[in-house]
Enzyme design. Structure first.
Site, PDB file in Angstrom:
ATOM      1  N   CYS A 191      -5.602  -2.512   4.823  1.00  0.00           N
ATOM      2  CA  CYS A 191      -6.154  -1.156   4.898  1.00  0.00           C
ATOM      3  C   CYS A 191      -6.404  -0.631   3.488  1.00  0.00           C
ATOM      4  O   CYS A 191      -5.474  -0.556   2.691  1.00  0.00           O
ATOM      5  CB  CYS A 191      -5.216  -0.213   5.630  1.00  0.00           C
ATOM      6  SG  CYS A 191      -5.865   1.469   5.652  1.00  0.00           S
ATOM      7  N   LYS A 251      -4.972  -9.713   9.758  1.00  0.00           N
ATOM      8  CA  LYS A 251      -6.294  -9.180   9.406  1.00  0.00           C
ATOM      9  C   LYS A 251      -6.447  -9.128   7.894  1.00  0.00           C
ATOM     10  O   LYS A 251      -5.650  -8.506   7.199  1.00  0.00           O
ATOM     11  CB  LYS A 251      -6.460  -7.780  10.001  1.00  0.00           C
ATOM     12  CG  LYS A 251      -7.880  -7.218   9.880  1.00  0.00           C
ATOM     13  CD  LYS A 251      -8.011  -5.946  10.716  1.00  0.00           C
ATOM     14  CE  LYS A 251      -9.426  -5.412  10.733  1.00  0.00           C
ATOM     15  NZ  LYS A 251      -9.531  -4.216  11.608  1.00  0.00           N
TER      16      LYS A 251
END
Lengths: 258, 302
Positions: B130, B165
């Protein structure tokens, strides 16, 4: 209340000013129930530089004629593409979205609907609904000049109308919060929609006079469904999505008077 | 009807179309528009051990063929998810994957272990990428050591399918992919958003509250396809591709680059039914090209 994504058909595109179009839309099926203050996410088909849908408040829901009205202010390529649709064109819409204004109020209530610029749009629908419920609404509408006052006749058919313009070309000169009606009359409920500084001034007036006030916010949105968390507003309950938890908020919940 | 089944390290899905975390809420927000059971899997929004308020507004700026966001992982924490959201999700006959984020390897591992206890959640996607929170997220995803350390801790306490991710904001994404594979990841998904910025020239300030944000949408697709292609050649574990997929043709690019499945993100904002349309479009394309199974095109471009 179920949300739908549908290609609505343009019945009429009425140019109200150089920068505003009133789109009357209809559907081949019966439009679902809608509440004043709710909005539509409109796909800006054909826009060259934009990508996301444009949230546009419901100007009027006319169940008898199965029509949904959108008052579109042309501010960029997205709204320009939407406002360029003509009779017979389709407009892909997700609706009805968000929570509306409180309309279940005592019919004897003295209510004032304060709008600025294109923010007057949901107040027409709201005024009509209140009027149908036996409430006599008064409208206080602000604009830059006389030419920028939108749907004046429609408002005048719905209730008493008070006007302010920044240049004094119609009504009283100044901002809505300068209008003498606020000093001369007292109200039980205020609804407002328009630019943030205007709504904050109206909320502050309501707060100081202990009047309940609801405001419809228009923070930048992406999804319109409460999924992306982009359009948040700080409230006493933390960050809330304007699209899903609003767009209408009781102003006591907002951190505007702090 | 081609065979669209996929199996990602034990996670069996009826089709390869998933929703990207943060773009589909908990799925429930879209249940008026699509039958959630028809989507391959729904990856729900980023969840952290403790609640997070996220960043200040404005959190979004529209850009050419894309958008920037700096939401900053706003969520009510893993306990709220387990107690309040999970029972709701259990009412839908779909497959839900939880995206997990944290600010230390222990944080990640603790959050993951709580999700591990939920019978109805077959996998997690570990967000080490993120770009919008100072600690956590990308801080771990941009070095091989950082990425591996988080995956190792989580692997000790998470026993189902572990997807990691990856961030595109790195020098060599294949290195990071190899590092998380070595640390025990079952699959990788990529790409998270590309760090970007947009300036309001009249006010001489960023359009985002924290200055920078993550770019998503069609603008990032060529970068994403390239990275999926690089990673698919570097690791043996399955690769899940995402980044700007708007339609079936976009998805097929990712399969040909080596992705076993795909995620749809920003497109959900434009068309809430896009997931099903992409699934049907993939099926149609395979039929038209005489393919009996999706497997026939995965990695077709060497």
């Amino acid at each position: 209340m179920n949300k739908a994504v549908e290609n609505l058909v343009v019945v009429e595109n009425r140019r109200l000013t150089a920068h505003h179009s009133l789109l009357r839309l209809t559907s081949s099926t019966s439009l679902p129930p809608m509440i004043p203050g709710q909005f539509v996410e409109v796909l800006a088909d054909g826009s060259t530089s934009t990508f996301l849908r444009r949230p546009i408040s419901i100007n009027l829901f006319d169940a008898d004629n199965n029509e949904l009205w959108l008052l579109v202010a042309i501010v960029g390529d997205g709204t320009k593409a939407i406002a360029s649709k003509e009779k017979g064109d389709k407009l892909n819409c997700i609706f009805p979205l968000g929570n509306g204004f409180s309309i279940d109020i005592n019919p004897a209530s003295r209510v004032l609907l304060v709008g600025g610029g294109v923010g007057v749009a949901p107040l027409l629908f709201l005024g009509r609904r209140l009027s149908e419920a036996g409430v006599a609404p008064s409208f206080l509408l602000g604009a830059r000049t006389a030419d920028d006052i939108l749907e004046r006749e429609m408002f005048e058919q719905t209730g008493k109308v008070y006007i302010t313009t920044e240049d004094g070309s119609a009504g009283q000169r100044g901002f809505v919060t300068n209008h003498t009606i606020l000093a001369d009359e007292s109200f039980d409920m205020i609804y407002t929609c328009g630019p943030n500084p205007m709504m904050k001034a109206v909320a502050s007036y309501a707060y100081n006079n202990k009047i309940r006030c609801e405001a419809s916010l228009e923070n930048l949105m992406a999804c319109g469904l409460g999924a992306c968390l982009c359009c948040v507003e700080k409230t006493v309950d933390g960050n809330l999505c304007v699209c899903k938890d609003g767009p209408v908020f009781d102003t006591r919940k907002l951190l505007w008077n702090k | 009807m081609a065979n669209l089944n996929v199996n990602i390290a034990g996670l069996s899905l009826p089709n390869p179309v998933m929703t990207a975390s943060g773009t589909f809420g908990y799925g429930i927000e879209f249940s008026d528009f699509v039958d959630l059971s028809q989507i391959g899997a729904i990856i729900v929004k980023g969840t952290t051990l403790l609640p997070r308020e996220g960043n200040d507004y404005p959190r979004m700026a529209e850009t050419a063929q894309g958008m920037l966001n700096c939401v900053g992982l706003q969520n009510k924490g893993v306990d709220y998810f387990c107690e309040r959201i999970y029972p709701e999700l259990s009412k839908y006959n779909s497959r839900f994957i939880v995206n997990v984020s944290g600010s230390s390897p222990d944080d990640y591992a603790e959050c993951a272990s709580r999700i591990d206890a939920l019978d109805g959640i077959p996998a997690i996607e570990l967000n080490i990428s993120c770009p919008n929170v100072r600690q956590g997220g990308m801080a771990f995803g941009v070095t091989t050591e950082g990425a591996a350390s988080v995956v190792r801790e989580v692997r000790k306490r998470y026993h189902k399918t572990l997807v990691v991710k990856l961030s595109p904001n790195v020098t060599d994404i294949a290195d990071i992919a190899r590092a998380v594979e070595g640390a025990g990841a079952d699959a990788v998904s990529l790409i998270n958003t590309l760090m970007g910025m947009s300036i309001d020239i009249e006010h001489r300030r960023s359009r985002l509250s924290i200055g920078t944000g993550g770019l998503s949408g069609p603008a990032v697709k060529p970068v994403a396809v390239r990275m999926v292609w690089q990673v698919a050649r570097a690791v043996k574990i399955p690769v899940i591709g995402l980044g700007g997929i708007m339609n079936a043709a976009d998805a097929i690019e990712f399969f040909m680059a080596g992705a076993s499945a795909i995620e749809i993100g920003t497109a959900n904002f434009i068309d809430p039914q896009v997931t099903i349309k992409v699934r049907d479009g993939i099926d149609k394309w395979l039929d038209e090209h005489g393919c009996l199974s999706l497997q026939e095109i995965i990695g077709a471009v060497r």
